[in-house]
Write an enzyme that holds these catalytic residues in place. Structure first.
Site, mmCIF file in Angstrom:
data_model
loop_
_atom_site.group_PDB
_atom_site.id
_atom_site.type_symbol
_atom_site.label_atom_id
_atom_site.label_comp_id
_atom_site.label_asym_id
_atom_site.label_seq_id
_atom_site.Cartn_x
_atom_site.Cartn_y
_atom_site.Cartn_z
ATOM 1 N N HIS A 85 -33.603 16.814 46.980
ATOM 2 C CA HIS A 85 -33.943 16.483 48.364
ATOM 3 C C HIS A 85 -34.957 17.459 48.930
ATOM 4 O O HIS A 85 -35.740 17.120 49.811
ATOM 5 C CB HIS A 85 -32.700 16.515 49.251
ATOM 6 C CG HIS A 85 -31.559 15.712 48.729
ATOM 7 N ND1 HIS A 85 -31.638 14.359 48.528
ATOM 8 C CD2 HIS A 85 -30.309 16.069 48.356
ATOM 9 C CE1 HIS A 85 -30.491 13.915 48.063
ATOM 10 N NE2 HIS A 85 -29.656 14.934 47.943
ATOM 11 N N HIS A 147 -36.799 25.302 57.748
ATOM 12 C CA HIS A 147 -35.559 25.514 58.476
ATOM 13 C C HIS A 147 -34.842 26.739 57.914
ATOM 14 O O HIS A 147 -34.561 26.801 56.707
ATOM 15 C CB HIS A 147 -34.633 24.298 58.351
ATOM 16 C CG HIS A 147 -35.161 23.082 59.032
ATOM 17 N ND1 HIS A 147 -34.702 21.805 58.756
ATOM 18 C CD2 HIS A 147 -36.129 22.935 59.992
ATOM 19 C CE1 HIS A 147 -35.348 20.942 59.521
ATOM 20 N NE2 HIS A 147 -36.221 21.602 60.265
ATOM 21 N N TYR A 155 -17.081 32.249 62.130
ATOM 22 C CA TYR A 155 -16.574 31.290 61.149
ATOM 23 C C TYR A 155 -16.856 31.827 59.747
ATOM 24 O O TYR A 155 -17.937 32.340 59.474
ATOM 25 C CB TYR A 155 -17.212 29.918 61.350
ATOM 26 C CG TYR A 155 -17.068 29.407 62.763
ATOM 27 C CD1 TYR A 155 -15.815 29.255 63.342
ATOM 28 C CD2 TYR A 155 -18.194 29.099 63.530
ATOM 29 C CE1 TYR A 155 -15.676 28.807 64.648
ATOM 30 C CE2 TYR A 155 -18.067 28.650 64.840
ATOM 31 C CZ TYR A 155 -16.807 28.506 65.397
ATOM 32 O OH TYR A 155 -16.686 28.076 66.695
#
Length: 319
Positions: A85, A147, A155
């Protein structure tokens, strides 16, 4: 959301996985319509990417984005992966007591309410120079968008973070075609040949600073931010997006290295790996409000309008 799916998403985001078991999905219009059938969140009301319009964004005074350890060398070995991807770069997963933990970059400030620690980065691009970025800024779609993914420190994993609206923040950077090569990107581009084939990974024998990939700190003072989602399945609405409007340079040679990567065993190139625009709905996009500056002609000093206004006010005469 079951633990298996969360694990798949985490591994896609940071590229740190066994490459034989990748979650597959496509980017054609038909395939993107199917995302919401398989993942309920993909049909949500806070989806990304969106169109950013500087004239519609709401100016807001907010702190600068503080970037810590951006000038430290990233702890290695860095993992470069072609997952079919995109191409991802990820850091090794270090235990909390590992001394190299202190070199991992993190961010805070802007509209974030906690510290966010670096997980990895990846790219989205097109097959021509007028398409590729996921977000559109002032009606411009750039050839490639980077990105950089950060996890809220409270977390433990990306999988955990996806359950919360403040789970992740993603810094988005646009690139525009330039005659000169981007020297910062060369650390990644020259190693793309090692991950040409789908499902391949390569451990870099070198490291570099995150700052080497980014613009100068002055060029990162202004940014746009909004609440959104992952741009890949399962499209979890857990992301605070921070987008920088000024594009970075990338040469045609470097751009073609991304476009040559294979998406499958038939050597089909990875191109157009960007999600279609999503509706902004009732969300608001904020832009960091900056103090305008002028140049003082006598000293060549840059001063704020606030200071200039104080200097120019008529002084009360003493009686």
């Amino acid at each position: 959301m079951n633990k298996c799916l969360l694990l798949i998403v985490q591994l896609f985001l940071i590229g740190h996985f066994k490459v034989s078991g990748i979650h597959r999905f496509g980017y054609s219009n038909y395939e993107q319509r199917n995302w919401r059938r398989e993942h309920i969140s993909c049909g949500g009301e806070m989806q990304s990417p969106i169109r950013i319009d500087s004239f519609k964004a709401i100016p807001l005074r907010m702190p600068a984005l503080e970037m810590i350890r951006f000038h430290d060398y990233l702890p290695g070995p860095l993992d470069l992966t072609n997952n079919g991807h995109s191409v991802t770069l990820s850091l090794p997963k270090l235990p909390e007591d590992d001394p190299y933990q202190k070199y991992i970059p993190y961010v805070f400030g802007a509209r974030l309410h906690n510290e966010y620690v670096l997980e990895g980065l990846h790219f989205h691009w097109g097959d021509t120079n007028n398409q590729g970025s996921e977000h559109i800024f002032n009606d411009i779609r750039f050839p490639i968008e980077m990105h950089i993914i950060y996890r809220n420190r409270k977390y433990d994993t990306v999988g955990d973070a996806l359950n919360y609206t403040d789970g992740l923040t993603v810094l988005g950077f646009f690139f525009q075609i330039s005659e000169k090569e981007n020297k910062g990107l060369s650390n990644i581009v020259r190693n793309l040949k090692h991950v040409y084939s789908v499902n391949t990974r390569y451990m870099l024998n070198e490291t570099f600073t995150l700052a080497s990939l980014l613009p100068s700190s002055d060029d990162m003072e202004r940014f746009y931010t909004y609440k959104g989602s992952l741009t890949t399945p399962p499209c979890s609405e857990a992301v605070t997006w921070i987008l920088f409007p000024d594009p970075l340079p990338i040469s045609v040679y470097q751009m073609n290295k991304f476009r040559n990567l294979a998406s499958d065993t038939n050597q089909t190139p990875i191109v157009k790996n960007y999600r279609k625009l999503q509706k902004i709905g009732s969300r608001r996009v904020f832009v960091r409000k900056m103090k305008e500056k002028i140049r003082y002609h006598k000293t060549n000093e840059t001063i704020s309008y606030d200071k200039w206004d104080w200097m120019m006010r008529p002084k009360r005469s003493k009686v």
